[in-house]
Motif scaffolding. Structure first.
Motif, PDB file in Angstrom:
ATOM      1  N   MET A  32      37.798   3.443 -46.244  1.00  0.00           N
ATOM      2  CA  MET A  32      36.369   3.489 -46.560  1.00  0.00           C
ATOM      3  C   MET A  32      36.052   4.815 -47.239  1.00  0.00           C
ATOM      4  SD  MET A  32      34.581   1.572 -43.310  1.00  0.00           S
ATOM      5  CE  MET A  32      33.052   1.230 -44.200  1.00  0.00           C
ATOM      6  N   PHE A  33      35.054   4.777 -48.112  1.00  0.00           N
ATOM      7  CA  PHE A  33      34.741   5.917 -48.970  1.00  0.00           C
ATOM      8  C   PHE A  33      33.233   6.146 -49.022  1.00  0.00           C
ATOM      9  CE2 PHE A  33      38.945   5.902 -51.034  1.00  0.00           C
ATOM     10  CZ  PHE A  33      39.365   4.620 -50.787  1.00  0.00           C
ATOM     11  N   TRP A  34      32.861   7.382 -49.215  1.00  0.00           N
ATOM     12  CA  TRP A  34      31.485   7.730 -49.556  1.00  0.00           C
ATOM     13  C   TRP A  34      31.480   8.474 -50.880  1.00  0.00           C
ATOM     14  CZ3 TRP A  34      26.956   6.076 -48.056  1.00  0.00           C
ATOM     15  CH2 TRP A  34      26.799   5.542 -46.771  1.00  0.00           C
ATOM     16  N   TYR A  35      30.646   7.978 -51.804  1.00  0.00           N
ATOM     17  CA  TYR A  35      30.454   8.601 -53.110  1.00  0.00           C
ATOM     18  C   TYR A  35      28.982   8.956 -53.269  1.00  0.00           C
ATOM     19  CZ  TYR A  35      34.921   6.427 -54.547  1.00  0.00           C
ATOM     20  OH  TYR A  35      36.232   6.036 -54.654  1.00  0.00           O
ATOM     21  N   ARG A  36      28.739   9.919 -54.144  1.00  0.00           N
ATOM     22  CA  ARG A  36      27.382  10.096 -54.635  1.00  0.00           C
ATOM     23  C   ARG A  36      27.394   9.896 -56.140  1.00  0.00           C
ATOM     24  NH1 ARG A  36      24.608  15.942 -54.001  1.00  0.00           N
ATOM     25  NH2 ARG A  36      23.371  15.193 -55.742  1.00  0.00           N
ATOM     26  N   GLN A  37      26.299   9.312 -56.637  1.00  0.00           N
ATOM     27  CA  GLN A  37      26.210   8.989 -58.051  1.00  0.00           C
ATOM     28  C   GLN A  37      25.017   9.696 -58.638  1.00  0.00           C
ATOM     29  OE1 GLN A  37      25.753   4.802 -59.007  1.00  0.00           O
ATOM     30  NE2 GLN A  37      26.329   5.127 -61.129  1.00  0.00           N
ATOM     31  N   ASP A  38      25.266  10.508 -59.646  1.00  0.00           N
ATOM     32  CA  ASP A  38      24.223  11.236 -60.345  1.00  0.00           C
ATOM     33  C   ASP A  38      24.355  10.977 -61.837  1.00  0.00           C
ATOM     34  OD1 ASP A  38      25.212  13.387 -57.927  1.00  0.00           O
ATOM     35  OD2 ASP A  38      23.081  12.904 -58.055  1.00  0.00           O
ATOM     36  N   PRO A  39      23.219  10.899 -62.554  1.00  0.00           N
ATOM     37  CA  PRO A  39      23.267  10.612 -63.995  1.00  0.00           C
ATOM     38  C   PRO A  39      24.178  11.578 -64.737  1.00  0.00           C
ATOM     39  CG  PRO A  39      21.010  10.536 -63.186  1.00  0.00           C
ATOM     40  CD  PRO A  39      21.838  11.070 -62.055  1.00  0.00           C
ATOM     41  N   GLY A  40      25.051  11.025 -65.561  1.00  0.00           N
ATOM     42  CA  GLY A  40      25.938  11.847 -66.376  1.00  0.00           C
ATOM     43  C   GLY A  40      27.160  12.376 -65.649  1.00  0.00           C
ATOM     44  N   GLY A  42      28.794  10.372 -63.116  1.00  0.00           N
ATOM     45  CA  GLY A  42      29.578   9.273 -62.568  1.00  0.00           C
ATOM     46  C   GLY A  42      29.532   9.249 -61.059  1.00  0.00           C
ATOM     47  N   LEU A  43      30.587   8.724 -60.466  1.00  0.00           N
ATOM     48  CA  LEU A  43      30.711   8.675 -59.012  1.00  0.00           C
ATOM     49  C   LEU A  43      31.633   9.796 -58.555  1.00  0.00           C
ATOM     50  CD1 LEU A  43      29.904   5.669 -59.817  1.00  0.00           C
ATOM     51  CD2 LEU A  43      31.087   4.999 -57.734  1.00  0.00           C
ATOM     52  N   ARG A  44      31.151  10.586 -57.623  1.00  0.00           N
ATOM     53  CA  ARG A  44      31.976  11.675 -57.104  1.00  0.00           C
ATOM     54  C   ARG A  44      32.269  11.433 -55.632  1.00  0.00           C
ATOM     55  NH1 ARG A  44      28.764  16.923 -58.481  1.00  0.00           N
ATOM     56  NH2 ARG A  44      27.006  15.555 -58.055  1.00  0.00           N
ATOM     57  N   LEU A  45      33.518  11.596 -55.266  1.00  0.00           N
ATOM     58  CA  LEU A  45      33.961  11.290 -53.916  1.00  0.00           C
ATOM     59  C   LEU A  45      33.601  12.417 -52.960  1.00  0.00           C
ATOM     60  CD1 LEU A  45      35.563   9.326 -52.096  1.00  0.00           C
ATOM     61  CD2 LEU A  45      37.627  10.604 -52.721  1.00  0.00           C
ATOM     62  N   ILE A  46      32.917  12.052 -51.875  1.00  0.00           N
ATOM     63  CA  ILE A  46      32.513  13.045 -50.883  1.00  0.00           C
ATOM     64  C   ILE A  46      33.569  13.131 -49.767  1.00  0.00           C
ATOM     65  CG2 ILE A  46      30.689  13.761 -49.287  1.00  0.00           C
ATOM     66  CD1 ILE A  46      28.756  11.963 -50.872  1.00  0.00           C
ATOM     67  N   TYR A  47      33.813  11.992 -49.139  1.00  0.00           N
ATOM     68  CA  TYR A  47      34.805  11.889 -48.071  1.00  0.00           C
ATOM     69  C   TYR A  47      35.413  10.496 -48.105  1.00  0.00           C
ATOM     70  CZ  TYR A  47      34.143  16.040 -45.061  1.00  0.00           C
ATOM     71  OH  TYR A  47      34.131  17.307 -44.526  1.00  0.00           O
ATOM     72  N   PHE A  48      36.598  10.381 -47.565  1.00  0.00           N
ATOM     73  CA  PHE A  48      37.149   9.052 -47.351  1.00  0.00           C
ATOM     74  C   PHE A  48      37.909   9.006 -46.036  1.00  0.00           C
ATOM     75  CE2 PHE A  48      41.625   9.705 -48.622  1.00  0.00           C
ATOM     76  CZ  PHE A  48      41.540  10.902 -49.299  1.00  0.00           C
ATOM     77  N   SER A  49      38.148   7.795 -45.573  1.00  0.00           N
ATOM     78  CA  SER A  49      38.821   7.583 -44.302  1.00  0.00           C
ATOM     79  C   SER A  49      39.804   6.436 -44.463  1.00  0.00           C
ATOM     80  CB  SER A  49      37.796   7.246 -43.223  1.00  0.00           C
ATOM     81  OG  SER A  49      38.437   6.772 -42.056  1.00  0.00           O
ATOM     82  N   TYR A  50      41.034   6.632 -44.016  1.00  0.00           N
ATOM     83  CA  TYR A  50      42.039   5.583 -44.148  1.00  0.00           C
ATOM     84  C   TYR A  50      42.396   4.964 -42.800  1.00  0.00           C
ATOM     85  CZ  TYR A  50      44.865   9.741 -43.287  1.00  0.00           C
ATOM     86  OH  TYR A  50      45.362  10.916 -42.788  1.00  0.00           O
ATOM     87  N   ASP A  51      41.684   5.383 -41.758  1.00  0.00           N
ATOM     88  CA  ASP A  51      41.906   4.782 -40.446  1.00  0.00           C
ATOM     89  C   ASP A  51      40.814   5.291 -39.508  1.00  0.00           C
ATOM     90  OD1 ASP A  51      44.989   4.276 -38.509  1.00  0.00           O
ATOM     91  OD2 ASP A  51      43.023   3.320 -38.415  1.00  0.00           O
TER      92      ASP A  51
END
Lengths: 113, 111
Positions: A32-40, A42-51
């Motif tokens: 599972m992933f959390w991204y933030r999206q801002d104009p110009g 794209g999507l930037r990865l904040i944190y992710f979890s693989y378990d």
């Protein structure tokens, strides 16, 4: 169909508040992933979890933390919200890291005033 | 760190014209994915490319992965108003869970 549900579509919070964004997926996905999206930007990865209980920092983790106590739920926490965290937040999940597609939630538009 | 750039940032085309967006990575990728985000919507997976030089087609959409696995393109033939949205590429390197998304190309189709 895979469903990724984010708890709120729109959220308005005050500077300094602690903010919880919740994401639930119903397909037993490991990642599972959390991204933030801002104009110009794209999507930037904040944190992710693989378990469960596992987490790794993405590219912009400062000011955020996450929690994954159960496999289906991945929470993003803004410890002390600031105006520069006003953004669209997108949660995603995928079954495994072996090159599979990510499924996104509908997004939470957070405004910090 | 790894960066993925997309060009152009915006593209307006007349309905029926072709459209291409390009994705360039600063590092070699193990695979690349493409997503489409309709206005007000969330990104939806289109396709994944894994092999060097790979070309895949989906109706009017043609996806290509460069020989060096550092760039990719999406070409739409004879655009339609339903093609409106932002197209993102997302690349990953081997041994990592992380996908790095490109900055996106916003396509507007004029009827």
């Amino acid at each position: 169909d895979v469903k990724v549900t984010q708890s709120s579509r729109y959220l308005v919070k005050r500077t300094g508040e602690k903010v919880f964004l919740e994401c639930v997926q119903d397909m037993d996905h490991e990642n599972m992933f959390w991204y933030r999206q801002d104009p110009g930007l794209g999507l930037r990865l904040i944190y992710f979890s693989y378990d469960v209980k596992m987490k790794e920092k993405g590219d912009i983790p400062e000011g955020y933390s996450v929690s994954r106590e159960k496999k289906e739920r991945f929470s993003l926490i803004l410890e002390s919200a600031s105006t520069n965290q006003t953004s669209m937040y997108l949660c995603a999940s995928e079954v495994t890291r072996v090159n599979t597609e990510a499924f996104f939630g509908q997004g939470t538009r957070l405004t910090v005033v | 760190g790894q960066q993925v750039m997309q060009i152009p940032q915006y593209q307006h085309v007349q309905e029926g014209e072709d459209f291409t967006t390009y994705c360039n990575s600063s590092t070699t990728l193990s695979n690349i994915q493409w997503y489409k985000q309709r206005p007000g919507g969330h990104p939806v997976f289109l396709i994944q490319l894994v092999k060097s030089g790979e070309v895949k087609k989906q109706k009017r959409l043609t996806f290509q992965f460069g020989e060096a696995k550092k760039n990719s393109s999406l070409h739409i033939t004879a655009t339609q108003t339903t093609d409106v949205g932002t197209y993102f590429c997302a690349g990953t390197s081997s041994g990592t869970y992380k996908y790095i998304f490109g900055t996106g190309t916003r396509l507007k189709v004029l009827a």
